[in-house]
Motif scaffolding. Structure first.
Motif, PDB file in Angstrom:
ATOM      1  N   ALA A 250       0.839  -1.187   0.000  1.00 32.68           N
ATOM      2  CA  ALA A 250       0.000   0.000   0.000  1.00 32.68           C
ATOM      3  C   ALA A 250       0.878   1.243   0.000  1.00 32.68           C
ATOM      4  N   PRO A 251       0.371   2.348  -0.578  1.00 33.45           N
ATOM      5  CA  PRO A 251       1.173   3.586  -0.600  1.00 33.45           C
ATOM      6  C   PRO A 251       1.637   3.965   0.802  1.00 33.45           C
ATOM      7  N   GLY A 252       2.924   4.306   0.885  1.00 31.86           N
ATOM      8  CA  GLY A 252       3.483   4.699   2.171  1.00 31.86           C
ATOM      9  C   GLY A 252       3.910   3.543   3.046  1.00 31.86           C
ATOM     10  N   THR A 253       3.711   2.297   2.577  1.00 26.50           N
ATOM     11  CA  THR A 253       4.081   1.113   3.356  1.00 26.50           C
ATOM     12  C   THR A 253       5.277   0.427   2.710  1.00 26.50           C
ATOM     13  N   LEU A 254       6.290   0.163   3.499  1.00 27.12           N
ATOM     14  CA  LEU A 254       7.448  -0.543   2.986  1.00 27.12           C
ATOM     15  C   LEU A 254       7.128  -2.024   2.826  1.00 27.12           C
ATOM     16  N   PRO A 255       7.772  -2.717   1.872  1.00 27.45           N
ATOM     17  CA  PRO A 255       7.486  -4.146   1.689  1.00 27.45           C
ATOM     18  C   PRO A 255       7.975  -5.013   2.839  1.00 27.45           C
ATOM     19  N   THR A 256       8.892  -4.488   3.640  1.00 26.61           N
ATOM     20  CA  THR A 256       9.398  -5.263   4.767  1.00 26.61           C
ATOM     21  C   THR A 256       9.334  -4.425   6.036  1.00 26.61           C
ATOM     22  N   GLY A 257       9.160  -5.113   7.168  1.00 23.82           N
ATOM     23  CA  GLY A 257       9.286  -4.494   8.475  1.00 23.82           C
ATOM     24  C   GLY A 257      10.639  -4.828   9.063  1.00 23.82           C
ATOM     25  N   ALA A 258      11.011  -4.146  10.136  1.00 25.12           N
ATOM     26  CA  ALA A 258      12.335  -4.355  10.717  1.00 25.12           C
ATOM     27  C   ALA A 258      12.323  -4.049  12.207  1.00 25.12           C
ATOM     28  N   ALA A 259      13.190  -4.748  12.931  1.00 24.59           N
ATOM     29  CA  ALA A 259      13.443  -4.476  14.345  1.00 24.59           C
ATOM     30  C   ALA A 259      14.920  -4.754  14.586  1.00 24.59           C
ATOM     31  N   GLU A 260      15.486  -4.141  15.609  1.00 27.38           N
ATOM     32  CA  GLU A 260      16.919  -4.319  15.821  1.00 27.38           C
ATOM     33  C   GLU A 260      17.262  -4.363  17.300  1.00 27.38           C
ATOM     34  N   LEU A 261      18.448  -4.874  17.550  1.00 25.32           N
ATOM     35  CA  LEU A 261      18.955  -5.060  18.903  1.00 25.32           C
ATOM     36  C   LEU A 261      20.465  -4.876  18.865  1.00 25.32           C
ATOM     37  N   ARG A 262      21.004  -4.206  19.875  1.00 29.14           N
ATOM     38  CA  ARG A 262      22.455  -4.041  19.981  1.00 29.14           C
ATOM     39  C   ARG A 262      22.917  -4.658  21.297  1.00 29.14           C
ATOM     40  N   LEU A 263      23.959  -5.493  21.202  1.00 22.64           N
ATOM     41  CA  LEU A 263      24.499  -6.178  22.370  1.00 22.64           C
ATOM     42  C   LEU A 263      26.018  -6.016  22.400  1.00 22.64           C
ATOM     43  N   PRO A 264      26.622  -6.110  23.558  1.00 26.07           N
ATOM     44  CA  PRO A 264      28.097  -6.112  23.601  1.00 26.07           C
ATOM     45  C   PRO A 264      28.642  -7.284  22.789  1.00 26.07           C
ATOM     46  N   ALA A 265      29.714  -7.040  22.061  1.00 26.84           N
ATOM     47  CA  ALA A 265      30.317  -8.103  21.264  1.00 26.84           C
ATOM     48  C   ALA A 265      31.155  -8.997  22.163  1.00 26.84           C
ATOM     49  N   PRO A 266      30.869 -10.307  22.199  1.00 28.14           N
ATOM     50  CA  PRO A 266      31.689 -11.204  23.035  1.00 28.14           C
ATOM     51  C   PRO A 266      33.141 -11.186  22.580  1.00 28.14           C
ATOM     52  N   ALA A 267      34.046 -11.174  23.528  1.00 25.78           N
ATOM     53  CA  ALA A 267      35.472 -11.127  23.192  1.00 25.78           C
ATOM     54  C   ALA A 267      35.905 -12.352  22.404  1.00 25.78           C
ATOM     55  N   SER A 268      35.236 -13.481  22.627  1.00 24.21           N
ATOM     56  CA  SER A 268      35.650 -14.727  21.977  1.00 24.21           C
ATOM     57  C   SER A 268      34.980 -14.954  20.633  1.00 24.21           C
ATOM     58  N   GLY A 269      34.136 -14.032  20.180  1.00 25.20           N
ATOM     59  CA  GLY A 269      33.519 -14.194  18.870  1.00 25.20           C
ATOM     60  C   GLY A 269      32.012 -14.238  18.933  1.00 25.20           C
ATOM     61  N   VAL A 270      31.403 -14.420  17.773  1.00 21.14           N
ATOM     62  CA  VAL A 270      29.945 -14.444  17.662  1.00 21.14           C
ATOM     63  C   VAL A 270      29.404 -15.770  18.178  1.00 21.14           C
TER      64      VAL A 270
END
Length: 436
Positions: free
Chosen positions: A236-256
């Motif tokens: 629909a006009p004004g509506t993006l085809p995708t939705g999104a949400a996000e999260l930020r966390l401390p990066a572990p020192a040993s990797g993902v």
């Protein structure tokens, strides 16, 4: 007749290349075969593309200089001037002359730069250069212009992107009329590309052993995607085809913590699709085979994780153990895995219910044009290949984004799925597993 899909493909390709004279055609890797397969299953036939977006102060980018620089890259790297083609049912890459476009995008009334680029990328066709550049003003108030560096996924993987940025920066310093690579240099790069692809196909043939296929058949026997295959719809006009949400966390020192991310995808899938299913979640893995030249190209396989949406909690190490076992067979090409699953009794079509990607941003250089460093920006709302996709960027922190296809999942359900993902990934993790 060779037993593996890769062996059968190579036999067909060699016959076609011999008829062609073998000079203009290149074989495709298993990863590239997957993109041809996925494109064929898409109702609109849309290809997979990989864009990078950079904001520069308005007037920084010289389009003539940029196009000359991009064409010098395409003259050197075969995959940047090769067009996907299908001959006698066999996917190939056909070498062409370098012809990288730099297109000025005129914003429609009411559009900002992001909306204009979404519109242009939604109309990407498989015909044309695998590398394309788009430049759009972000409006007089912002004082920026956004440069989109966009590649067909058959031409690149994560390892390629960093090198493209680095080499585009270097090539832009030259005058527009500067000579391209010497013929001997271009010929050496073409030979290196052919060698790398052949080594990749050799590895894929070995990874299609009877034992590996039996493993994947057992592992994926119960997999069946739940999301319906819907025809493309215009939002629909004004509506993006995708939705999104996000999260930020401390990066572990040993990797993902990759197994924890897989478990979090499982938790999200349980909310999105309900309990009692085994759903295919895909993630890219791999790289150039041992001893292969570090050429640009697409060498990452898509590995399938069977996410069982059960009520019984998994033991802390169960997913990690299964994942390590999967990685021992991660070179088995995607189409071989789909065939093995179906031969074992699965009704899986090969479509994925979710995607997980991890990008190590610490290794990516900045794009500098005319001595000005571009600021990498994200543009929301672009189409996504799966009903939901989680991307994890590993930099100074873990930046986690979940996007979803609004033609398949409504926003309320997707937000609930993201909440489940967020809660699962924040739980204590016993062991972080380095990725990359």
């Amino acid at each position: 007749m060779p037993r593996t899909i890769t062996g059968q493909y190579l036999a067909r390709y060699q016959r076609i290349a011999a008829d062609d004279g073998g000079t203009s055609l290149l074989p495709v890797t298993g990863a590239q075969r997957r993109f041809v397969l996925v494109r064929s299953m898409d109702p609109s036939g849309r290809p997979d593309i990989v864009p990078m977006f950079f904001a520069f102060p308005s007037g920084t980018v010289n389009p003539v200089r940029l196009r000359a620089a991009a064409n010098r890259l395409a003259a050197l790297h075969p995959v940047l001037r090769a067009r996907p083609d299908v001959l006698r049912g066999t996917p190939v890459l056909r070498l062409t002359e370098p012809d990288v476009p730099v297109e000025h995008i005129v914003r429609a009334p009411g559009e900002d730069a992001a909306a204009a680029l979404r519109r242009i990328l939604a109309g990407w066709t498989a015909q044309g250069s695998p590398l394309r550049l788009y430049l759009v003003q972000d409006g007089p108030a912002a004082g920026d212009e956004v440069l989109a560096v966009v590649l067909d996924h058959t031409a690149c993987d994560g390892q390629s992107l960093a090198r493209i940025v680095e080499e585009l920066t270097a090539a832009y310093r030259d005058e527009p009329d500067a000579a391209g690579p010497e013929p001997a240099e271009a010929a050496a790069e073409l030979a290196a590309y052919r060698e790398a692809v052949q080594l990749q196909l050799d590895a894929e043939q070995r990874a299609g052993s009877a034992a590996a296929l039996e493993y994947w058949g057992d592992r994926l026997r119960a997999v069946h995607e739940r999301a319906p295959q819907l025809p493309p719809r215009t939002p629909a006009p004004g509506t993006l085809p995708t939705g999104a949400a996000e999260l930020r966390l401390p990066a572990p020192a040993s990797g993902v913590p990759f197994p924890a991310l897989l478990d979090a995808c499982r938790a999200a899938a349980r909310v999105l699709y309900g309990p009692g299913h085994v759903l295919p979640i895909g993630y890219p893995w791999g790289g150039r085979p041992a001893g292969a030249p570090p050429v640009l190209g697409c060498f990452l396989n898509t590995v399938v994780f069977p996410a069982a949406t059960v009520d019984v909690p998994h033991a802390p190490d169960e997913t990690a153990t299964q994942w390590w076992d999967d990685l021992d067979r991660a070179d088995t090409p995607f189409d071989e895995v789909v065939h093995a699953a179906r031969s074992a009794g699965s009704q899986w079509s090969g479509r994925l219910d979710g995607l997980l990607t991890v990008d190590d941003a610490r290794r990516r250089p900045a794009l500098r044009l005319g001595g000005v460093e571009g600021r990498e920006v994200h543009i929301d709302g672009r189409q996504v290949r799966a009903p939901f996709a989680v991307s994890v960027t590993h930099g100074a922190e873990l930046h986690i984004r979940m996007v979803w296809d609004r033609t398949v999942l409504d926003d309320a359900a997707a937000q609930d799925g993201f909440t489940a993902f967020r809660d699962a990934v924040r739980a204590p993790v016993r062991a972080d597993v380095p990725v990359g």
